[in-house]
Write a protein that holds these residues in place. Structure first.
Motif, PDB file in Angstrom:
ATOM      1  N   MET A  87       0.853  -1.203   0.000  1.00 35.88           N
ATOM      2  CA  MET A  87       0.000   0.000   0.000  1.00 35.88           C
ATOM      3  C   MET A  87       0.881   1.243   0.000  1.00 35.88           C
ATOM      4  SD  MET A  87      -2.939  -0.950   2.857  1.00 35.88           S
ATOM      5  CE  MET A  87      -4.218   0.159   2.258  1.00 35.88           C
ATOM      6  N   PRO A  88       0.491   2.285  -0.747  1.00 38.79           N
ATOM      7  CA  PRO A  88       1.237   3.538  -0.661  1.00 38.79           C
ATOM      8  C   PRO A  88       1.136   4.114   0.748  1.00 38.79           C
ATOM      9  CG  PRO A  88      -0.795   3.828  -1.916  1.00 38.79           C
ATOM     10  CD  PRO A  88      -0.667   2.365  -1.652  1.00 38.79           C
ATOM     11  N   CYS A 129       4.898   1.725   0.569  1.00 34.78           N
ATOM     12  CA  CYS A 129       5.789   2.157  -0.512  1.00 34.78           C
ATOM     13  C   CYS A 129       5.415   3.575  -0.949  1.00 34.78           C
ATOM     14  CB  CYS A 129       5.683   1.192  -1.701  1.00 34.78           C
ATOM     15  SG  CYS A 129       4.090   1.255  -2.544  1.00 34.78           S
ATOM     16  N   GLU A 130       6.185   4.114  -1.874  1.00 32.37           N
ATOM     17  CA  GLU A 130       5.866   5.426  -2.451  1.00 32.37           C
ATOM     18  C   GLU A 130       4.557   5.325  -3.253  1.00 32.37           C
ATOM     19  OE1 GLU A 130       7.522   8.439  -2.061  1.00 32.37           O
ATOM     20  OE2 GLU A 130       8.531   7.269  -0.509  1.00 32.37           O
ATOM     21  N   PRO A 131       3.813   6.430  -3.370  1.00 35.95           N
ATOM     22  CA  PRO A 131       2.521   6.373  -4.064  1.00 35.95           C
ATOM     23  C   PRO A 131       2.641   6.442  -5.595  1.00 35.95           C
ATOM     24  CG  PRO A 131       2.848   8.554  -3.132  1.00 35.95           C
ATOM     25  CD  PRO A 131       4.043   7.724  -2.714  1.00 35.95           C
ATOM     26  N   THR A 132       3.410   5.549  -6.179  1.00 39.96           N
ATOM     27  CA  THR A 132       3.491   5.446  -7.642  1.00 39.96           C
ATOM     28  C   THR A 132       3.294   3.990  -8.034  1.00 39.96           C
ATOM     29  OG1 THR A 132       5.867   4.995  -7.731  1.00 39.96           O
ATOM     30  CG2 THR A 132       5.203   7.313  -7.719  1.00 39.96           C
ATOM     31  N   LEU A 171       7.281  -2.754  -7.881  1.00 35.78           N
ATOM     32  CA  LEU A 171       8.605  -3.178  -7.408  1.00 35.78           C
ATOM     33  C   LEU A 171       8.498  -3.864  -6.042  1.00 35.78           C
ATOM     34  CD1 LEU A 171      11.700  -3.232  -7.696  1.00 35.78           C
ATOM     35  CD2 LEU A 171      11.756  -0.977  -6.597  1.00 35.78           C
ATOM     36  N   ALA A 172       7.748  -3.252  -5.137  1.00 31.33           N
ATOM     37  CA  ALA A 172       7.589  -3.831  -3.793  1.00 31.33           C
ATOM     38  C   ALA A 172       6.900  -5.198  -3.863  1.00 31.33           C
ATOM     39  CB  ALA A 172       6.776  -2.879  -2.908  1.00 31.33           C
ATOM     40  N   SER A 173       5.900  -5.322  -4.739  1.00 31.11           N
ATOM     41  CA  SER A 173       5.214  -6.610  -4.912  1.00 31.11           C
ATOM     42  C   SER A 173       6.177  -7.675  -5.416  1.00 31.11           C
ATOM     43  CB  SER A 173       4.039  -6.463  -5.891  1.00 31.11           C
ATOM     44  OG  SER A 173       3.102  -5.528  -5.420  1.00 31.11           O
ATOM     45  N   LYS A 174       6.994  -7.305  -6.389  1.00 31.25           N
ATOM     46  CA  LYS A 174       7.977  -8.229  -6.970  1.00 31.25           C
ATOM     47  C   LYS A 174       8.974  -8.698  -5.905  1.00 31.25           C
ATOM     48  CE  LYS A 174       8.177  -9.164 -10.824  1.00 31.25           C
ATOM     49  NZ  LYS A 174       7.524 -10.344 -11.463  1.00 31.25           N
ATOM     50  N   GLN A 175       9.389  -7.780  -5.036  1.00 31.55           N
ATOM     51  CA  GLN A 175      10.331  -8.134  -3.965  1.00 31.55           C
ATOM     52  C   GLN A 175       9.712  -9.137  -2.979  1.00 31.55           C
ATOM     53  OE1 GLN A 175      11.212  -4.148  -2.642  1.00 31.55           O
ATOM     54  NE2 GLN A 175      13.077  -3.989  -3.891  1.00 31.55           N
ATOM     55  N   ILE A 176       8.424  -8.974  -2.695  1.00 33.66           N
ATOM     56  CA  ILE A 176       7.721  -9.915  -1.809  1.00 33.66           C
ATOM     57  C   ILE A 176       7.631 -11.292  -2.475  1.00 33.66           C
ATOM     58  CG2 ILE A 176       5.509 -10.457  -0.692  1.00 33.66           C
ATOM     59  CD1 ILE A 176       6.926  -8.157   0.661  1.00 33.66           C
TER      60      ILE A 176
END
Length: 311
Positions: free
Chosen positions: A97-98, A119-122, A128-133
């Motif tokens: 979530m942003p 994460c940042e709101p973009t 990117l954050a989803s991919k890292q998870i």
């Protein structure tokens, strides 16, 4: 996607969803000149139709995938839906979530058992954050609207509506990421009696309207609309369904959305969010199209910030 897939999907998720009511209003019927049937997904678990798609998506995973959990990026209803569906099915849910997302929504996600990663709101930061998870935990990514299992789940709302009112001429749904309208269009095609699907969309976020005109997925450079659930864009899974099965998309102004939302609160005596009111706004705007027709309207959700009502 064939009819049997929708039937199986509905059977699968029934223990985990509510069969929501259909309401009517004689006064609104008189205003439009047509009988309207409101399918009230604001009474769905977690307050929106998205519980249907989230439950179906998780139930289609392998046991190994379920053990590793699921991940999505959403600042709204799908964040809550995936959290609750995962919790109901004993699966871990990671929600990106942003950090600018409203605290009330973060609280709801945590209340349903979701683990939030801010994460940042973009869109880039969210992806990117989803991919890292995914890489760190082996979690399976589930897109809020551009996923076949999600689309089928969302279509079960319209399937239920047509089972109770089989002779609808039209069914009208709001258009955001395209999951609901695509699922609705499939259900109308397979279970309706020549029932046509129409979308409602804000002028301020009219990417789906423009996409149907151009034949390719268009984006919004800005999306300054009160219908915050409709700021997302179409995807390559749902757009072909929309192209094939949605008759048209009617655009409405911010003022028309607020007016329709107020009418629903006043006359149906229910809480609906601005995004939900877009479908009724579209019908009110083009009444002549619906005169003497039987019209189903999907009230998509009721998760509204009561401290910031537009009326």
């Amino acid at each position: 996607m064939d009819k049997q897939l929708l039937i199986e999907c509905h059977r699968r998720i029934k223990p985990f969803i509510h069969h929501t009511p259909v309401l009517t209003s004689r006064l609104i019927d008189e205003m439009v000149g047509a009988p309207l049937f409101f399918k009230c997904e604001n009474f769905q678990r977690m307050g929106a139709f998205k519980m249907r798609g989230a439950a179906n998506a998780i139930m289609q995973l392998s046991e190994k995938q379920k053990q590793n959990g699921v991940v999505t990026h959403s600042s709204g209803n799908f964040a809550q839906a995936l959290s609750l569906a995962a919790h109901s099915l004993g699966v871990k849910a990671y929600i990106v979530m942003p950090h600018s997302a409203p605290q009330v929504k973060k609280n709801a996600v945590r209340g349903y058992g979701g683990q939030i990663i801010e994460c940042e709101p973009t869109l880039e930061a969210r992806e990117l954050a989803s991919k890292q998870i995914e890489e760190k935990y082996g979690a399976t990514f589930i897109h809020p609207s551009n996923d076949t299992t999600v689309i089928l789940g969302q279509g079960t709302a319209c399937k239920e509506l047509l089972e109770s009112h089989p002779n609808l001429d039209y069914v009208v749904a709001p258009v955001g990421g395209g999951g609901l309208i695509a699922g609705t269009a499939l259900a109308a095609h397979y279970f309706g009696n020549q029932c046509k699907t129409i979308g409602g969309e804000p002028f301020e976020a009219d990417d789906a309207y423009r996409s149907l005109q151009s034949g390719q997925i268009e984006r919004n450079s800005t999306a300054n609309t009160i219908a915050d659930g409709l700021k997302t864009q179409l995807g390559d899974r749902n757009f072909p369904i929309i192209q094939k099965h949605v008759e048209e998309i009617i655009r409405v102004t911010e003022k028309e959305i607020v007016s329709a939302m107020r009418l629903i609160w006043e006359r149906l005596k229910i809480v609906c969010e601005p995004s939900s009111a877009v479908a009724l706004a579209a019908v009110l705007k083009t009444k002549e199209k619906f005169t003497q027709k039987k019209v189903g309207i999907l009230i998509s959700g009721g998760n509204v910030d009561l401290d910031h009502l537009p009326f």
